[in-house]
Write a protein that holds these residues in place. Structure first.
Motif, mmCIF file in Angstrom:
data_model
loop_
_atom_site.group_PDB
_atom_site.id
_atom_site.type_symbol
_atom_site.label_atom_id
_atom_site.label_comp_id
_atom_site.label_asym_id
_atom_site.label_seq_id
_atom_site.Cartn_x
_atom_site.Cartn_y
_atom_site.Cartn_z
ATOM 1 N N TYR A 1 0.835 -1.204 0.000
ATOM 2 C CA TYR A 1 0.000 0.000 0.000
ATOM 3 C C TYR A 1 0.869 1.253 0.000
ATOM 4 O O TYR A 1 0.605 2.213 -0.727
ATOM 5 C CB TYR A 1 -0.916 0.004 1.224
ATOM 6 C CG TYR A 1 -1.700 1.277 1.387
ATOM 7 C CD1 TYR A 1 -2.832 1.524 0.611
ATOM 8 C CD2 TYR A 1 -1.298 2.247 2.299
ATOM 9 C CE1 TYR A 1 -3.548 2.711 0.752
ATOM 10 C CE2 TYR A 1 -1.998 3.435 2.448
ATOM 11 C CZ TYR A 1 -3.122 3.657 1.669
ATOM 12 O OH TYR A 1 -3.819 4.833 1.812
ATOM 13 N N GLU A 2 1.937 1.244 0.808
ATOM 14 C CA GLU A 2 2.806 2.412 0.909
ATOM 15 C C GLU A 2 3.477 2.707 -0.431
ATOM 16 O O GLU A 2 3.581 3.871 -0.846
ATOM 17 C CB GLU A 2 3.849 2.189 1.999
ATOM 18 C CG GLU A 2 3.305 2.209 3.416
ATOM 19 C CD GLU A 2 2.608 0.916 3.820
ATOM 20 O OE1 GLU A 2 2.070 0.871 4.941
ATOM 21 O OE2 GLU A 2 2.598 -0.046 3.014
ATOM 22 N N GLN B 1 0.993 4.320 -2.852
ATOM 23 C CA GLN B 1 0.782 5.744 -2.617
ATOM 24 C C GLN B 1 1.909 6.576 -3.239
ATOM 25 O O GLN B 1 1.658 7.630 -3.831
ATOM 26 C CB GLN B 1 0.687 6.009 -1.114
ATOM 27 C CG GLN B 1 -0.537 5.390 -0.445
ATOM 28 C CD GLN B 1 -1.838 5.948 -0.990
ATOM 29 O OE1 GLN B 1 -2.437 5.374 -1.916
ATOM 30 N NE2 GLN B 1 -2.277 7.063 -0.460
#
Length: 279
Positions: A91-92, A95
């Motif tokens: 997820y990081e 982003q």
């Protein structure tokens, strides 16, 4: 420390697969995503342009990228104007990729694994894996990448090996490595080439691809001492270390390199690519 010896990437990631949960593997780079984005080497635009030429990609093409990370390889291909669907389990990293690709609205970043992603067959002109193909399930990746491609589409394997010290300087760190991380060994450019060529051979041996094309170049780069240590923290063998061992290892490396090299390091890395056509 043997200059010629190198544990292959496939062995490292098999060890990860055997010893870490699926969730841990999917978030492998999450804690170091920002460091990865800041310190991993970029892909040469000239190399990407050559790949684009050989695969006949254009602004109307569609590309599926597997494991895009923070978008380091995504951006050079997005500049062509083609549509990209990019899959990334962290997820990081997703982003960061969305932020890095914000000037390219034709790029879609999806937070998922290739294995879990629902495939619509024969949609893509090319499948791109930039330093990620070894992460994919070998029982799935050949068949599913081929199924994602249009007839005569291209599988592109793009590689950027970690910038590394001259062997003689690295050898001076041997005592520190033997104390805190004895399993980590020096990998020469030659051994990297051999390992990457082995991966490319498995693509052809799968029976889904043919007409393999390859090329490579060695690039000299300059890193600050801080950036070099930060870059090491993004590499799997270092991520696998116990936190205290990693901390002591990095402290020892920093102290010795500062004595020998000061705050600036001359490093080298290998950029390589393989292109194979769908059968």
């Amino acid at each position: 420390m043997n200059k010629g010896k190198s544990e292959s990437w496939s062995n490292i990631y098999r060890e990860i697969a055997d010893n870490y949960s699926r969730q841990a593997r999917e978030s492998w780079y999450s804690k170091v995503a920002d460091a990865y984005d800041r310190t991993r080497p970029r892909y040469s635009q000239a190399v990407c342009d050559r790949i684009i030429e050989l695969t006949n990609l254009s602004s109307s093409s569609t590309v599926l990228e597997l494991g895009c990370g923070p978008g380091i390889a995504t951006v050079p291909f997005a500049r062509l104007g083609c549509s990209l669907v990019c899959l990334e389990p962290s997820y990081e990293a997703c982003q960061l990729a969305r932020q890095n690709c914000r000037q390219h609205p034709q790029v879609e970043i999806i937070n998922t694994t290739f294995e879990a992603w629902e495939l619509n067959c024969k949609n893509f002109d090319a499948v791109l894996a930039a330093s990620s193909f070894h992460w994919l399930d070998p029982e799935i990746k050949y068949r599913k990448t081929a199924a994602a491609l249009k007839d005569d589409g291209s599988l592109i394997l793009l590689w950027n090996t970690p910038p590394q010290l001259d062997f003689d300087i690295y050898q001076s760190l041997q005592e520190i490595y033997q104390t805190h991380a004895p399993a980590i060994e020096y990998r020469s450019i030659t051994s990297h080439q051999h390992n990457l060529n082995q991966i490319a051979e498995t693509v052809i041996d799968s029976g889904y691809y043919h007409d393999l094309q390859s090329d490579w170049l060695i690039r000299e780069v300059t890193y600050s001492l801080d950036d070099y240590i930060t870059m090491l923290s993004t590499l799997s063998p270092y991520i696998m270390l116990e936190a205290r061992n990693r901390e002591l290892l990095f402290a020892g490396i920093r102290e010795l390199l500062q004595q020998k090299c000061g705050e600036s390091l001359q490093l080298s890395n290998l950029i390589a690519w393989h292109i194979a056509r769908k059968m």
